[in-house]
Design a protein around this motif. Structure first.
Motif, short mmCIF file in Angstrom:
data_model
loop_
_atom_site.label_atom_id
_atom_site.label_comp_id
_atom_site.label_asym_id
_atom_site.label_seq_id
_atom_site.Cartn_x
_atom_site.Cartn_y
_atom_site.Cartn_z
N HIS A 33 29.97 -31.46 9.40
CA HIS A 33 29.72 -32.20 8.17
C HIS A 33 28.78 -33.38 8.44
CE1 HIS A 33 31.40 -34.83 4.68
NE2 HIS A 33 30.20 -34.35 4.44
N LEU A 34 27.66 -33.42 7.72
CA LEU A 34 26.73 -34.55 7.82
C LEU A 34 26.79 -35.37 6.55
CD1 LEU A 34 23.45 -33.06 9.35
CD2 LEU A 34 24.97 -34.71 10.40
N HIS A 35 26.85 -36.69 6.70
CA HIS A 35 26.84 -37.55 5.52
C HIS A 35 25.57 -38.40 5.53
CE1 HIS A 35 28.15 -40.02 2.24
NE2 HIS A 35 27.92 -41.10 2.95
N PHE A 36 24.77 -38.28 4.47
CA PHE A 36 23.52 -39.05 4.36
C PHE A 36 23.72 -40.23 3.42
CE2 PHE A 36 22.19 -34.66 5.17
CZ PHE A 36 21.38 -34.85 6.28
N ALA A 50 22.00 -41.16 8.64
CA ALA A 50 22.87 -39.98 8.67
C ALA A 50 24.03 -40.24 9.62
CB ALA A 50 22.08 -38.77 9.14
N SER A 52 27.63 -38.28 11.27
CA SER A 52 28.37 -37.02 11.34
C SER A 52 29.85 -37.36 11.31
CB SER A 52 28.00 -36.27 12.61
OG SER A 52 27.82 -37.16 13.66
N TYR A 72 27.26 -30.95 3.67
CA TYR A 72 26.69 -32.30 3.72
C TYR A 72 27.06 -33.03 2.45
CZ TYR A 72 22.85 -31.03 0.53
OH TYR A 72 22.10 -30.66 -0.55
N SER A 73 27.06 -34.36 2.53
CA SER A 73 27.31 -35.16 1.34
C SER A 73 26.27 -36.28 1.33
CB SER A 73 28.72 -35.73 1.37
OG SER A 73 28.95 -36.36 2.61
#
Length: 467
Positions: A33-36, A50, A52, A72-73
């Motif tokens: 899961h990547l969060h931007f 970004a 993780s 991703y979110s």
């Protein structure tokens, strides 16, 4: 990754080493899961980060295929920073005080080397030449039957045209074109066209300016070839056009095939290749031909201050260190030592994640490089002529260009000692493209060295009276 020309970097996974001494017991995890987080100002993206999620992972320790569902979110936040200033945080990182200190230290170091070297060479050459002139003037008045030695006595052979003169003319033409290209790129960089991480702008500028400066290569090569009384100027033009582009094109074809085979994003799409080919066919080639015709019709004389004799004089037996390869090693070492600290930063920015924005320092280093190359080549040419070896044409070109070979040697060092590259694709890309860059340097510095030597040789033979 890039998002709207902004770079983002982070880790794809993690290695769990806690409490394990043996590398075979390490656990390997991949982040799912990547969060931007994106900061924006009206309709412009200003900054992106970004993260993780460390809890959302897949265990990859066993070497088998795993099906992973990536997620991703994104979170959008407003910011007051202006769009014009969004690049500042990247520029600051490369001009942090401790980096700048290293750069200035390397420049001062290079400048001292250069001043010592040029001062040393200038004094030696001035004194030696002065003594030579006095001695030769004195010899003419005294008895004529003295044993002839030194550079004056090969005056009948110094301007004997070299073998493979078409190739030499083509190399000087290509080198001059690459030199002009470099100067233009520096002007654009100092004006501020290339902001960090817009690599596209740099590559576009390289292609376009190379295409537009083709006329210079054609003109230089054809006029020089005709000065050397060459006849087949069309073949010479073809050679000039293919001398740098040919190897570059072959390398590119091979590496692009590799990139396609690995289905990597480094592969150029077909459309771009067509555009580059059209630029080459519709801009470069016509300009090269026009430059060549202009050069052929310039009817410049080769200004040899002394007449060339009918038969070449025999070159005496020379010790091994006066042969071409040892001389090239001597000639390449000094210019390389002047640029080698900057090389590290450039490599780190092209093949690593450093950012390079200090173009003014790079320009100073480039000027130093040119001066040292010219001086060392002139000095070696003088010692070569003093040993009555009159085949200086190719030697001066090879000695000037030998710095390119040193840079390639540095590539090997960088690959094994500094970079973490591995695998066939990275290795072939690194060595393939660096070979093209170093070859370009070889041609450019070679033509600089040759020009300097030609000027010097004309100058010293104009100053003596020859029968």
């Amino acid at each position: 990754m890039y998002y709207d020309d902004l770079p983002i970097w982070g880790f794809l996974g993690k290695v769990d080493k806690e409490g394990k001494n043996d590398p075979s017991e390490y656990k390997y995890y991949l982040f799912k899961h990547l969060h931007f987080t994106i900061f924006y100002n009206k309709d412009r993206v200003i900054e992106i980060a970004a993260q993780s999620d460390p809890n959302n992972v897949v265990d990859l320790t066993e070497d088998k295929e795993v099906d992973v569902e990536f997620m991703y979110s994104v979170k959008w936040k407003e910011t007051e920073i202006q769009f014009e200033k969004r690049m500042e945080k990247y520029s600051q990182s490369s001009s942090l005080p401790h980096h700048l200190e290293i750069h200035w230290f390397s420049i001062i170091n290079s400048c001292v080397t250069v001043l010592l070297l040029t001062g040393f060479l200038a004094t030696i050459l001035m004194r030696v030449l002065k003594n030579d002139f006095v001695k030769y003037a004195h010899d003419e008045e005294s008895a004529e039957d003295l044993e002839e030695t030194g550079w004056k006595y090969i005056h009948g052979d110094v301007f004997r045209y070299p073998s493979y003169k078409s190739l030499l003319a083509a190399a000087v033409g290509s080198g001059t074109q690459l030199f002009t290209l470099t100067i233009f790129i520096f002007v654009l960089a100092i004006v501020g066209v290339f902001y960090p991480y817009n690599r596209g702008a740099l590559f576009t500028a390289l292609v376009v300016i190379y295409a537009l400066t083709a006329g210079i290569a054609g003109y230089t090569a054809a006029s020089f070839f005709c000065q050397l009384e060459g006849t087949n100027w069309v073949r010479n033009l073809l050679l000039t056009g293919a001398l740098f582009c040919g190897p570059l094109f072959l390398t590119f074809c091979f590496l692009n095939t590799v990139a396609i085979a690995y289905s990597a994003t480094a592969a150029l799409p077909f459309g771009t290749i067509v555009v580059i080919f059209l630029i080459w066919a519709l801009v470069t080639t016509p300009l090269l031909v026009l430059g060549g015709i202009a050069g052929k019709n310039s009817k410049a004389e080769f200004q040899a201050p002394v007449r060339t004799t009918k038969y070449p004089r025999e070159i005496p037996q020379l010790p091994w260190y006066r042969k071409t390869l040892p001389q090239m090693a001597m000639a390449g070492f000094l210019p390389f030592s002047a640029i080698y600290i900057e090389l590290y930063y450039i490599f780190a920015s092209v093949w690593g994640h450093r950012i390079y924005t200090i173009y003014s320092i790079l320009f100073i280093v480039f000027i130093i490089l040119l001066i040292v190359t010219a001086f060392i080549t002139v000095a070696l040419t003088y010692f070569q002529l003093a040993a009555e070896d009159h085949e200086w044409w190719w030697r001066s070109f090879l000695c000037g260009g030998s710095t390119g070979l040193f840079i390639y040697g540095y590539c090997l060092y960088y690959y094994y000692a500094r970079s973490d590259m591995s695998g066939f694709m990275q290795t072939s890309f690194f060595f393939g493209y660096m070979a093209c860059v170093c070859y370009g340097f070889f041609l450019m510095l070679g033509s600089i060295g040759f020009r300097a030597s030609l000027f010097f040789v004309r100058h010293i033979y104009r100053s003596i009276k020859c029968e």
